[in-house]
Design a protein around this motif. Structure first.
Motif, PDB file in Angstrom:
ATOM      1  N   PHE A  61      64.004 -30.291  24.667  1.00  0.00           N
ATOM      2  CA  PHE A  61      63.612 -28.865  24.762  1.00  0.00           C
ATOM      3  C   PHE A  61      62.292 -29.025  25.754  1.00  0.00           C
ATOM      4  N   ALA A  62      61.904 -27.961  26.306  1.00  0.00           N
ATOM      5  CA  ALA A  62      60.586 -27.868  27.106  1.00  0.00           C
ATOM      6  C   ALA A  62      60.108 -26.391  26.802  1.00  0.00           C
ATOM      7  N   ARG A  63      58.925 -26.235  27.135  1.00  0.00           N
ATOM      8  CA  ARG A  63      58.194 -24.922  27.220  1.00  0.00           C
ATOM      9  C   ARG A  63      56.809 -25.123  27.677  1.00  0.00           C
ATOM     10  N   LYS A  64      56.237 -24.048  28.372  1.00  0.00           N
ATOM     11  CA  LYS A  64      56.587 -22.622  28.272  1.00  0.00           C
ATOM     12  C   LYS A  64      57.090 -22.482  29.827  1.00  0.00           C
TER      13      LYS A  64
ATOM     14  N   ASP B  64      58.058 -32.999  17.742  1.00  0.00           N
ATOM     15  CA  ASP B  64      58.746 -31.408  17.906  1.00  0.00           C
ATOM     16  C   ASP B  64      59.768 -31.454  18.735  1.00  0.00           C
ATOM     17  N   LEU B  65      60.177 -32.685  19.430  1.00  0.00           N
ATOM     18  CA  LEU B  65      61.325 -32.790  20.392  1.00  0.00           C
ATOM     19  C   LEU B  65      61.028 -31.956  21.529  1.00  0.00           C
ATOM     20  N   HIS B  66      59.716 -31.574  21.988  1.00  0.00           N
ATOM     21  CA  HIS B  66      59.627 -30.649  23.244  1.00  0.00           C
ATOM     22  C   HIS B  66      58.601 -31.350  24.192  1.00  0.00           C
ATOM     23  N   PHE B  67      58.902 -31.162  25.494  1.00  0.00           N
ATOM     24  CA  PHE B  67      58.082 -31.377  26.569  1.00  0.00           C
ATOM     25  C   PHE B  67      57.031 -30.452  26.957  1.00  0.00           C
ATOM     26  N   ILE B  68      55.900 -30.332  26.435  1.00  0.00           N
ATOM     27  CA  ILE B  68      54.779 -29.304  26.491  1.00  0.00           C
ATOM     28  C   ILE B  68      53.530 -29.939  27.269  1.00  0.00           C
ATOM     29  N   SER B  69      53.091 -29.106  28.324  1.00  0.00           N
ATOM     30  CA  SER B  69      51.949 -29.616  29.198  1.00  0.00           C
ATOM     31  C   SER B  69      50.763 -28.967  28.964  1.00  0.00           C
ATOM     32  N   TRP B  70      49.833 -29.726  28.157  1.00  0.00           N
ATOM     33  CA  TRP B  70      48.610 -29.218  27.562  1.00  0.00           C
ATOM     34  C   TRP B  70      47.444 -29.667  28.457  1.00  0.00           C
TER      35      TRP B  70
ATOM     36  N   LEU C  38      64.872 -41.473  23.386  1.00  0.00           N
ATOM     37  CA  LEU C  38      63.714 -41.004  22.575  1.00  0.00           C
ATOM     38  C   LEU C  38      63.781 -41.026  21.138  1.00  0.00           C
ATOM     39  N   ILE C  39      65.038 -40.723  20.628  1.00  0.00           N
ATOM     40  CA  ILE C  39      65.278 -40.941  19.170  1.00  0.00           C
ATOM     41  C   ILE C  39      65.196 -42.393  18.613  1.00  0.00           C
ATOM     42  N   SER C  40      65.748 -43.189  19.400  1.00  0.00           N
ATOM     43  CA  SER C  40      65.408 -44.579  18.884  1.00  0.00           C
ATOM     44  C   SER C  40      63.970 -45.231  19.080  1.00  0.00           C
ATOM     45  N   SER C  41      63.050 -44.564  19.944  1.00  0.00           N
ATOM     46  CA  SER C  41      61.687 -44.792  19.886  1.00  0.00           C
ATOM     47  C   SER C  41      61.205 -44.235  18.554  1.00  0.00           C
TER      48      SER C  41
ATOM     49  N   MET D  57      60.096 -26.810  15.545  1.00  0.00           N
ATOM     50  CA  MET D  57      60.416 -27.757  14.480  1.00  0.00           C
ATOM     51  C   MET D  57      61.802 -27.933  14.544  1.00  0.00           C
ATOM     52  N   VAL D  58      62.405 -29.001  14.069  1.00  0.00           N
ATOM     53  CA  VAL D  58      63.940 -29.151  13.685  1.00  0.00           C
ATOM     54  C   VAL D  58      63.936 -29.547  12.149  1.00  0.00           C
ATOM     55  N   LEU D  59      64.362 -28.635  11.242  1.00  0.00           N
ATOM     56  CA  LEU D  59      64.317 -28.740   9.993  1.00  0.00           C
ATOM     57  C   LEU D  59      65.745 -28.892   9.442  1.00  0.00           C
TER      58      LEU D  59
END
Length: 411
Positions: free
Chosen positions: A331-334, A299-305, A395-398, A245-247
């Motif tokens: 950001f990206a993980r993992k 969550d502003l992340h790139f995550i591959s599920w 991204l933010i504009s979207s 998160m970004v809080l």
């Protein structure tokens, strides 16, 4: 005593002349307007300001971001690398290796911070010396996040956003890119992926009751289940989502102080909830009238599920590089420790040399012959955003568009 009219006239001309001199020689005063904008403002104002940049005199000051970077046994070097990839003198950093990490590994991390001339100069990196025992499927992970947030509120002065990351996370943009982009955002926005459609989690997470041994034992064990099950709560509505998160500072302050008792009530409920980091903050923010309209559903992340998602996402490799860039996520993980894709991110996206911080506008040294440009430091509020800021802007504009922002808040 009566003054002749001629003396009065001369004195009046003198006063008028004095007024003209003072007026013409005084510096012009430009009215200033507060940058801080309410989240209820029209989103097109934000988009318009990015398409047509404000004059230099009205560019808002950069925010300060506080980071929690957490890891476990064997994550010491990955924590150092993630710290350097995220470092900026304006920000604050809390580092935590849980109790499963060896004392030697924790000491090595502390010495790394103490012996860094850069970190000593700005004093903005702290290592939690009294480690917490963290069970990653239990509420001890939430407790660890709240612990770091409390330290930041007490000891680290002014900051605007709190971002929690693990040692297996890595940035895809520079801090200059991120701070530049966030300087145009209302400071009360919270980026938190969330939904009330908990689906299969109702049966597998909301109904069961679990006990986290990390709350009362000194050695790590997995959670265990109580045979009795429970009904869904009626005092508040459950939400679930990403644990990353970004809080906003105002919301973090609310979760720590909990002046209407909601954060504490929800925390007690989630102390027996499986994978509580994926629900606690989401449930608090969406049940708090003061904050529910400040959420951005990401969550502003790139995550591959996998599809459907499993307990953990895929580890990212060089094969995922283009998809990471195309996601526009910061950001990206993992990542596996020292995976070659991290070197490629450093080279192509961050311009970071081995063992160095990511260079920004505050770095005024030479780059010749592999010299660290951040060995010489200029004005730390000067930002030099690069291509990453354009991706992040997209991204933010979207996310703040009329189609995505309000319709996806706490639903």
């Amino acid at each position: 005593m009566v003054f002749p009219f001629s003396i009065i006239l001369i004195f009046s001309f003198f006063l008028f002349f004095l007024f003209l001199v003072i007026t013409l020689t005084s510096p012009a005063v430009t009215p200033t307007f507060p940058f801080y904008r309410s989240v209820t403002a029209t989103y097109s104002v934000f988009v318009e300001s990015k398409l047509h940049p404000l004059p230099i005199a009205t560019v808002p000051p950069p925010p300060r971001i506080s980071y929690l970077i957490s890891g476990s046994a064997g994550d010491g070097n990955a924590t150092k690398r993630t710290l350097l990839s995220l470092y900026h003198p304006l920000n604050y950093y809390i580092l935590h290796l849980d109790l499963e990490a060896s004392p030697r590994e924790r000491l090595d991390l502390r010495n790394f911070v103490r012996e860094s001339e850069l970190f000593r100069r700005f004093g903005n990196v702290r290592v939690i010396s009294k480690a917490n025992l963290v069970t990653y499927r239990g509420p001890t992970m939430v407790a660890n996040t709240l612990h770091a947030a409390a330290i930041l509120l007490k000891e680290c002065g002014d900051w605007d956003w709190f971002i929690n990351l693990s040692a297996s996370d890595y940035p895809l943009v520079t801090q200059d890119d991120l701070l530049h982009m966030f300087s145009y955002l209302p400071r009360d926005l919270n980026f938190i992926d969330h939904t009330s459609d908990i689906g299969w989690k109702d049966h597998h997470r909301a109904r069961p009751i679990i006990i986290d041994p990390g709350l009362y034992m000194s050695t790590k064990q997995d959670v265990f289940w109580v045979t009795q099950r429970r009904s869904r709560p009626t005092a508040f509505k459950l939400f679930t989502g990403s644990a990353w998160m970004v809080l906003s500072r105002s919301f973090v302050d609310y979760t720590i102080w909990g002046w209407d008792n909601l954060p504490r009530t929800v925390l007690m409920y989630y102390s027996n909830f499986l994978s509580s980091p994926e629900g606690y903050f989401h449930t608090v923010i969406c049940n708090a009238q003061e904050f529910r309209n400040t959420t951005v559903n990401s969550d502003l992340h790139f995550i591959s599920w996998d599809n459907p998602p499993k307990q953990h996402p895929h580890y990212l490799t060089v094969d995922d590089m283009q998809r990471m860039v195309n996601s526009n996520a910061p950001f990206a993980r993992k990542f596996h420790r020292e995976d070659p894709v991290l070197d490629r991110i450093d080279a192509e996206l961050l311009s970071r040399g081995p063992g160095m911080a990511v260079p920004g506008g505050w770095c005024i040294g030479s780059r010749e012959n592999g010299t660290d440009p951040c060995s010489e430091i200029g004005d730390i509020e000067i930002l030099r955003p690069g291509p990453g800021s354009k991706r992040l802007e997209t991204l933010i504009s979207s996310l703040l568009s009329n189609e995505s922002f309000r319709p996806r808040q706490c639903v």
